[in-house]
Design a protein around this motif. Sequence first.
Motif, short mmCIF file in Angstrom:
data_model
loop_
_atom_site.label_atom_id
_atom_site.label_comp_id
_atom_site.label_asym_id
_atom_site.label_seq_id
_atom_site.Cartn_x
_atom_site.Cartn_y
_atom_site.Cartn_z
N PHE A 1 0.93 -0.91 -0.23
CA PHE A 1 0.34 -0.51 0.24
C PHE A 1 1.21 1.04 -0.04
O PHE A 1 1.92 0.90 0.77
CB PHE A 1 -0.96 0.32 1.18
CG PHE A 1 -2.18 -0.91 1.07
CD1 PHE A 1 -2.83 -1.25 0.02
CD2 PHE A 1 -1.99 -1.74 2.77
CE1 PHE A 1 -4.04 -2.26 0.09
CE2 PHE A 1 -3.46 -2.87 2.19
CZ PHE A 1 -3.94 -3.06 1.07
N LYS B 1 -2.54 3.89 3.26
CA LYS B 1 -2.45 3.67 4.24
C LYS B 1 -2.97 4.86 5.21
O LYS B 1 -3.52 4.40 6.92
CB LYS B 1 -0.64 3.63 5.04
CG LYS B 1 0.05 2.74 4.46
CD LYS B 1 1.61 2.61 4.36
CE LYS B 1 2.01 1.10 4.13
NZ LYS B 1 3.93 1.74 3.80
N ARG B 2 -2.53 6.20 5.18
CA ARG B 2 -2.99 7.52 5.98
C ARG B 2 -4.62 6.98 6.20
O ARG B 2 -5.64 7.01 7.37
CB ARG B 2 -3.07 8.14 5.11
CG ARG B 2 -2.52 9.54 6.43
CD ARG B 2 -2.25 10.66 5.30
NE ARG B 2 -2.71 10.82 4.06
CZ ARG B 2 -0.91 11.02 3.70
NH1 ARG B 2 0.71 11.39 4.07
NH2 ARG B 2 -1.45 10.94 2.34
N ASP C 1 1.40 5.57 0.80
CA ASP C 1 0.93 6.30 2.07
C ASP C 1 -0.98 6.82 2.41
O ASP C 1 -1.02 6.73 2.94
CB ASP C 1 2.01 7.95 1.80
CG ASP C 1 3.02 7.74 2.11
OD1 ASP C 1 3.53 6.42 2.79
OD2 ASP C 1 3.85 8.59 2.31
N ILE D 1 -6.60 4.26 5.99
CA ILE D 1 -6.75 2.97 6.49
C ILE D 1 -6.42 2.89 8.55
O ILE D 1 -7.09 2.68 8.60
CB ILE D 1 -5.98 1.64 6.46
CG1 ILE D 1 -6.37 1.06 4.90
CG2 ILE D 1 -5.91 0.57 7.17
CD1 ILE D 1 -5.35 -0.41 4.45
N MET D 2 -5.22 3.57 8.62
CA MET D 2 -4.87 3.94 9.76
C MET D 2 -6.43 5.16 10.29
O MET D 2 -7.22 4.76 11.42
CB MET D 2 -3.69 5.12 9.71
CG MET D 2 -3.18 3.66 9.76
SD MET D 2 -2.36 3.16 10.40
CE MET D 2 -1.43 4.56 11.88
#
Lengths: 159, 495
Positions: free
Chosen positions: B353, B358-359, B355, B361-362
């Motif tokens: 993935f 990921k951001r 950035d 998902i977080m």
Amino acid sequence: MQGLALVDYDNLCPRNRSELEAEIRTSALLDSLARASQAAFPGLRHRAAGPVGRTSATIWRVSDTLTRADVDRIARLAHLELTEAEAEQFTRQLGDILAYFDRLNRIDTTGVAATTHPVTSAPVMRDDEPRPSMRPDDTFANAPDRGAERLFRVPKVIG
Amino acid sequence: MELSSLGTIADVRAALRNGAGAVDVCAEFLDRIAARDGAIRAFTHLAADRALERAAALDGRGPDAPALPLLGVPVAIKDNICTRGLPTTASSRILAGYVPPYDATVIERLTAAGAVVIGKTNCDEFAMGSTTEHSVRGPSRNPWNPACVPGGSSGGSAAAVAARLAPAALGSDTGGSIRQPAAFCGIVGMKPTYGRVSRYGLLAFASSLDQIGPFGLTVADAAALLQAIAGPDPRDATSAGAAVPAFEEAAAEPARNPTIGVPWSILENGVDAGVGAVFTAAVETLRGLGATIVDVPLPHAEYAVPTYYIVAPAEASSNLARYDGVRYAYRAPLDERDATLDRMYDRTRRHGFGDEVKRRIMLGTYALSAGYYDAYYLKAQQVRTLIRDDYDAAFRRVDAVAMPTTPTTAFRIGERSDDPLQLYMGDVFTAGANLTGLPAISLPCGRDGAGLPVGLQLIGPAFGEETLIRVGAAYEEQAPWWREAPPAAGARGPE
């Protein structure tokens, strides 16, 4: 500042409850939390350290900003390995974004129903009849490791 | 008609009527892609041989074969829509090499209508972004100015149509991902009502918001494409049973006296002066056509961005859990000695993935995590209700709501890539239609001082695409901005 998050304990799903309980048992903030919440809301019962029984309770969490520990915890939940640089960057960026979300607290949503889906339709039913599904070769065609057989191979799961 | 002047679906139809073959049309667009896509980078995968074979098969049909509405029309497909036998990667490393064993319903329907899939187009990874910069393949370029982003996430599809590399394209729109690049590239893009088009075969991002929709140079072209892909699908339980109107006919019957609501109060702040001036002129054009313009308050519209950026990442964090290195395409290499299942998951997702994914998902995992669910996710869902209530109230008075599609025109590549929150703010006018499920269309309505296109967005009541098409056709008839081709479309004279 994330502000205060009100947790309606009785409306949490069991998994979230047990996570929450575990978190509260280990929280260093617990004592100050308890004092602060009781001072602000004298009638409020709060969870204490130790085993948690089945009582109705409302819990206030206080947190200054999104911490690096929060980011590490979320990354574990999301199965993401982060580099040191990413963890630092996300702590800052997600903190900014969450702070921006605080503006939603300007809106009184008391009694407002939640929209989970833009259309509300009756459950869609079909007859339970056998029919062909995807061919096994197609199913496994994209697997990164399918061994010599038609299977999804993964690293050892149990020691 | 010279093949070199082909632009619209209507042009393709005319060429075929006048004796050209589907192969000639297909070859013409493939030649253009070969000559010009190096500068635009709209396509991530070309299906040249397959498209030409398919076109030849269409040409080989006998004289008694049934008429097909999109016969021989080359269509570009966003790379998050599954195409059997053609790579489908959502511009993500985690799907590098993934070749779906099935077609999305929209692909089956386009094929049944006679269309020819010519290739897959670039997008922000998993449709998360508004620039195409979050693509593992690198950004696409805006045909009006190659230093600028084409918008996103369906930026490749929009750039391809704007640069006349394909007469039509499909995209997906979760928070504006069709309308915003349509606006930035000066073409027509439409997000249909949630449920109007089957999502079967669309790589899921946020399942209560995602919708596939068309790009075209004209309202009639977008209507023709929508006609082909709309309608219930037993493979998508959220597809709506509502009857599909004759959209193409609607495009031929421009609305004469619609009532259009404009939420002037939310346009007071945060809209670039150039966009504001062009939008105001477009409203005057509508008034000149006989539209009645009324002010509509949308008091919760300003909360669309925070609401959207809680709901969408929450759904995404769940949907993207399936990319775990087991079933699809990519798995990160692991040292056999310390290979555990958890480490394989975590490392695959780390390297697979980008950035922005990921951001999100977080962010979504956080919003759904113990102790925060009520404060974020439930709150956002409640505000979602209030945003919908605002529109319901508006549609008791008006046929459609008009606003700019975006607060700015296209910006330079790299200009905003370090500031996710600023990028999110750009979705302020588009995210509402996804949160409410309402249909919306973006039409080119002029250009700002820098010569970059501005989009006029029309939002309609649920299943009111016909109204948007009729109002859009009326506007377009009066103000045919689509006839101005960008420099990257080549010096081919007036359309």
